[in-house]
Design a protein around this motif. Structure first.
Motif, PDB file in Angstrom:
ATOM      1  N   VAL A 261      38.067 -52.242   4.209  1.00  0.00           N
ATOM      2  CA  VAL A 261      36.815 -51.692   4.822  1.00  0.00           C
ATOM      3  C   VAL A 261      36.875 -53.020   5.965  1.00  0.00           C
ATOM      4  N   SER A 262      36.001 -52.628   6.732  1.00  0.00           N
ATOM      5  CA  SER A 262      35.641 -53.125   8.240  1.00  0.00           C
ATOM      6  C   SER A 262      34.419 -52.854   9.095  1.00  0.00           C
ATOM      7  N   ASP A 263      34.110 -53.961   9.367  1.00  0.00           N
ATOM      8  CA  ASP A 263      32.641 -53.456   9.694  1.00  0.00           C
ATOM      9  C   ASP A 263      32.425 -53.233  11.895  1.00  0.00           C
ATOM     10  N   GLY A 264      34.186 -53.323  11.862  1.00  0.00           N
ATOM     11  CA  GLY A 264      34.322 -52.000  13.248  1.00  0.00           C
ATOM     12  C   GLY A 264      34.401 -52.738  14.099  1.00  0.00           C
ATOM     13  N   GLU A 265      35.031 -54.519  13.856  1.00  0.00           N
ATOM     14  CA  GLU A 265      35.090 -55.396  15.030  1.00  0.00           C
ATOM     15  C   GLU A 265      36.473 -55.883  14.146  1.00  0.00           C
ATOM     16  N   VAL A 266      36.163 -57.121  13.443  1.00  0.00           N
ATOM     17  CA  VAL A 266      37.524 -57.631  13.144  1.00  0.00           C
ATOM     18  C   VAL A 266      37.352 -57.594  11.615  1.00  0.00           C
ATOM     19  N   ALA A 267      36.318 -57.875  11.200  1.00  0.00           N
ATOM     20  CA  ALA A 267      36.393 -58.087   9.765  1.00  0.00           C
ATOM     21  C   ALA A 267      37.347 -56.951   8.681  1.00  0.00           C
ATOM     22  N   MET A 268      38.158 -57.753   8.408  1.00  0.00           N
ATOM     23  CA  MET A 268      38.309 -56.478   7.527  1.00  0.00           C
ATOM     24  C   MET A 268      39.206 -57.446   6.190  1.00  0.00           C
ATOM     25  N   ARG A 269      39.727 -56.561   5.080  1.00  0.00           N
ATOM     26  CA  ARG A 269      39.941 -57.202   3.824  1.00  0.00           C
ATOM     27  C   ARG A 269      40.654 -55.898   3.151  1.00  0.00           C
ATOM     28  N   ALA A 270      41.909 -55.999   3.258  1.00  0.00           N
ATOM     29  CA  ALA A 270      43.182 -54.290   2.542  1.00  0.00           C
ATOM     30  C   ALA A 270      43.106 -55.177   0.986  1.00  0.00           C
ATOM     31  N   LEU A 271      43.193 -53.968  -0.042  1.00  0.00           N
ATOM     32  CA  LEU A 271      43.102 -53.969  -1.009  1.00  0.00           C
ATOM     33  C   LEU A 271      45.124 -53.996  -1.249  1.00  0.00           C
ATOM     34  N   ASP A 272      44.374 -54.242  -2.074  1.00  0.00           N
ATOM     35  CA  ASP A 272      45.626 -54.357  -3.457  1.00  0.00           C
ATOM     36  C   ASP A 272      47.004 -52.989  -2.271  1.00  0.00           C
ATOM     37  N   ASN A 273      48.117 -53.655  -2.747  1.00  0.00           N
ATOM     38  CA  ASN A 273      49.242 -52.705  -1.964  1.00  0.00           C
ATOM     39  C   ASN A 273      50.498 -52.504  -3.175  1.00  0.00           C
ATOM     40  N   PHE A 274      49.984 -51.137  -3.397  1.00  0.00           N
ATOM     41  CA  PHE A 274      51.559 -50.596  -4.064  1.00  0.00           C
ATOM     42  C   PHE A 274      50.396 -50.523  -5.512  1.00  0.00           C
ATOM     43  N   GLU A 275      50.227 -51.414  -5.595  1.00  0.00           N
ATOM     44  CA  GLU A 275      49.493 -51.806  -6.843  1.00  0.00           C
ATOM     45  C   GLU A 275      47.658 -50.600  -7.775  1.00  0.00           C
ATOM     46  N   PRO A 276      47.799 -50.141  -8.272  1.00  0.00           N
ATOM     47  CA  PRO A 276      46.915 -49.328  -8.421  1.00  0.00           C
ATOM     48  C   PRO A 276      45.194 -50.583  -8.802  1.00  0.00           C
ATOM     49  N   SER A 277      44.195 -50.506  -7.824  1.00  0.00           N
ATOM     50  CA  SER A 277      42.919 -51.872  -7.828  1.00  0.00           C
ATOM     51  C   SER A 277      41.821 -50.827  -7.279  1.00  0.00           C
ATOM     52  N   ALA A 278      40.574 -51.406  -8.099  1.00  0.00           N
ATOM     53  CA  ALA A 278      39.489 -50.910  -8.154  1.00  0.00           C
ATOM     54  C   ALA A 278      38.449 -52.599  -7.170  1.00  0.00           C
ATOM     55  N   LYS A 279      38.395 -52.125  -6.028  1.00  0.00           N
ATOM     56  CA  LYS A 279      37.669 -53.931  -5.730  1.00  0.00           C
ATOM     57  C   LYS A 279      35.872 -53.091  -4.856  1.00  0.00           C
ATOM     58  N   THR A 280      35.914 -54.224  -5.250  1.00  0.00           N
ATOM     59  CA  THR A 280      33.685 -54.255  -4.308  1.00  0.00           C
ATOM     60  C   THR A 280      33.564 -54.746  -3.219  1.00  0.00           C
ATOM     61  N   PHE A 281      32.805 -54.412  -2.171  1.00  0.00           N
ATOM     62  CA  PHE A 281      32.835 -55.142  -0.737  1.00  0.00           C
ATOM     63  C   PHE A 281      31.466 -55.683  -0.426  1.00  0.00           C
ATOM     64  N   ASP A 282      30.767 -56.094  -0.047  1.00  0.00           N
ATOM     65  CA  ASP A 282      29.674 -56.034   0.686  1.00  0.00           C
ATOM     66  C   ASP A 282      29.761 -56.142   2.194  1.00  0.00           C
ATOM     67  N   PHE A 283      29.340 -54.752   2.881  1.00  0.00           N
ATOM     68  CA  PHE A 283      29.762 -54.773   4.298  1.00  0.00           C
ATOM     69  C   PHE A 283      28.731 -55.879   5.135  1.00  0.00           C
ATOM     70  N   ASN A 284      27.784 -56.146   4.158  1.00  0.00           N
ATOM     71  CA  ASN A 284      26.758 -57.307   4.779  1.00  0.00           C
ATOM     72  C   ASN A 284      27.805 -58.877   4.975  1.00  0.00           C
ATOM     73  N   ASN A 285      28.639 -58.876   4.282  1.00  0.00           N
ATOM     74  CA  ASN A 285      29.673 -60.048   3.686  1.00  0.00           C
ATOM     75  C   ASN A 285      30.847 -59.590   3.584  1.00  0.00           C
ATOM     76  N   LEU A 286      31.350 -59.502   4.874  1.00  0.00           N
ATOM     77  CA  LEU A 286      33.067 -59.054   5.238  1.00  0.00           C
ATOM     78  C   LEU A 286      33.820 -60.871   4.836  1.00  0.00           C
ATOM     79  N   ILE A 287      35.041 -60.934   4.489  1.00  0.00           N
ATOM     80  CA  ILE A 287      35.831 -61.559   4.608  1.00  0.00           C
ATOM     81  C   ILE A 287      37.060 -61.084   5.269  1.00  0.00           C
ATOM     82  N   PRO A 288      37.184 -61.854   6.819  1.00  0.00           N
ATOM     83  CA  PRO A 288      38.225 -61.606   6.940  1.00  0.00           C
ATOM     84  C   PRO A 288      40.416 -62.324   6.471  1.00  0.00           C
ATOM     85  N   ASN A 289      40.320 -61.258   5.806  1.00  0.00           N
ATOM     86  CA  ASN A 289      41.481 -61.890   4.802  1.00  0.00           C
ATOM     87  C   ASN A 289      42.309 -60.266   4.617  1.00  0.00           C
ATOM     88  N   GLU A 290      43.036 -59.552   5.533  1.00  0.00           N
ATOM     89  CA  GLU A 290      43.726 -58.548   4.945  1.00  0.00           C
ATOM     90  C   GLU A 290      45.375 -59.226   4.877  1.00  0.00           C
TER      91      GLU A 290
END
Length: 388
Positions: free
Chosen positions: A167-196
């Motif tokens: 997910v991304s706010d269009g600037e730099v805030a972005m957080r990738a979900l787990d690669n290769f493993e199935p997952s369900a994650k919840t994100f708040d677009f008002n409080n994105l944490i840059p953590n790729e």
């Protein structure tokens, strides 16, 4: 279950063709298969969720199949199916195109839906169907990108998916979900944490996961994986990955020397067996080759040499592995790489056999990089440097 566990979310997103997958071959042409996928549209629509649910599935009108996105909210469709317009050459075998909506309205904002790539700076939900190493060009679009994990199998080719959703706010805030493993994650677009999330040795991880997915999907009886271990780079990398994927007890190596086999390759094969702990049989093929030549001598072929003799040896190795597969009720691995496939450098019914070509999409440099990754991950020289 995923939807029920996220009932407080405003928006729940699944990938493009989330139910069928893209690369499933001619199964998509069967009406009964299509009916099964379409049945899930009704089931999803019936979900009484306060979240908007966006998912990809097939759509059918007048016997024409479309790659589409669906948007459901409280038992209603918020828009007509959104049809993918820019089809790949592969997709044109199965899907048609037609004009359709390109989004829907949510919280007084127009949400666009795209397939594989973002459209512009407007909030966009990108439904991915990108196999490993085919990532979207722009990871900073404002919105959501969601991509599958696992494998898809056409019957001739196996595609590995690494996920990589974000997910991304269009600037730099972005957080990738787990690669290769199935997952369900919840994100708040008002409080994105840059953590790729960074995945080291990504090619290695992709093939390792693809092996496990393939084994789970097609080999439920958990057979032994049989592999010719010549002591060369390709077979060394292949057997190393098999042991990492399934453990030493499900791998059986076979060294098949002739009078032309060099000591260094035999030593490399023995070294790998000792380091990785998998059992290895040594079945010489010299006498088999000699008997084959003698049989042809009896019908007038006085000499067999050059490429004809080399191919006899290659086919005898294939014959030996296939005989062993019958005795062990196992499957044989193909050790060929992409360069050998491209130039036809493989012997029919010899080293061209195998249930799966682990290295079939890698050139020789990439095979060497895979060997380096294996040694780096294990912290020692397990695949001999003289091969890399």
């Amino acid at each position: 279950n995923v939807i029920e566990s996220n009932t407080e979310s405003d928006l729940i997103v699944f990938p493009q063709l989330a139910l069928s997958g893209m690369y499933v071959g001619d199964a998509l042409l069967k009406k009964e298969v299509q009916d099964e996928y379409l049945r899930f549209n009704e089931l999803i629509q019936e979900i009484e969720s306060d979240a908007v649910i966006v998912f990809g599935n097939i759509h059918r009108e007048e016997d024409i199949l479309y790659n589409a996105a669906f948007v459901s909210y409280k038992g209603e469709w918020l828009c007509d199916p959104i049809i993918k317009q820019n089809l790949s050459p592969y997709e044109t075998n199965y899907f048609g195109t037609k004009e359709s909506d390109d989004g829907f309205e949510m919280n007084e904002e127009n949400i666009l839906i795209s397939f594989n790539e973002p459209i512009n700076k407007q909030f966009t939900i990108v439904l991915g169907q990108n196999p490993f190493m085919n990532e979207p060009n722009n990871k900073k679009h404002r919105g959501v990108y969601v991509n599958p994990v696992g494998i898809q199998n056409t019957g001739n080719e196996v595609f590995a998916y690494d996920g990589g959703s974000f997910v991304s706010d269009g600037e730099v805030a972005m957080r990738a979900l787990d690669n290769f493993e199935p997952s369900a994650k919840t994100f708040d677009f008002n409080n994105l944490i840059p953590n790729e999330i960074k995945i080291s040795h990504k090619m290695y991880q992709a093939i390792l996961h693809a092996l496990r997915y393939f084994d789970e999907e097609t080999l439920a009886y958990k057979p032994k994986w049989l592999i010719g271990v010549s002591g060369g780079l390709d077979s060394s990398v292949s057997v190393a990955m098999l042991v990492d994927a399934f453990g030493k007890d499900r791998v059986l190596g076979v060294n098949m020397p002739s009078e032309f086999t060099r000591d260094i390759t035999k030593n490399n094969a023995s070294h790998l067996s000792e380091k990785l702990g998998f059992p290895m049989l040594t079945i010489p093929i010299g006498d088999m080759a000699k008997s084959t030549v003698e049989s042809f001598n009896q019908v007038g072929y006085e000499t067999i040499e050059g490429l004809s003799y080399e191919n006899i040896q290659a086919r005898l190795r294939g014959h030996t592995l296939m005989t062993l597969s019958s005795l062990e009720n196992g499957v044989v691995v193909n050790n060929g790489n992409k360069i050998e496939v491209a130039f036809g450098y493989a012997t029919l019914y010899g080293d061209a056999i195998g249930a799966l070509a682990i290295l079939g999409d890698l050139n020789k440099l990439e095979v060497g990089a895979l060997a380096d990754s294996f040694n780096d991950i294990h912290g020692e020289e397990m695949i001999p440097k003289n091969l890399i």
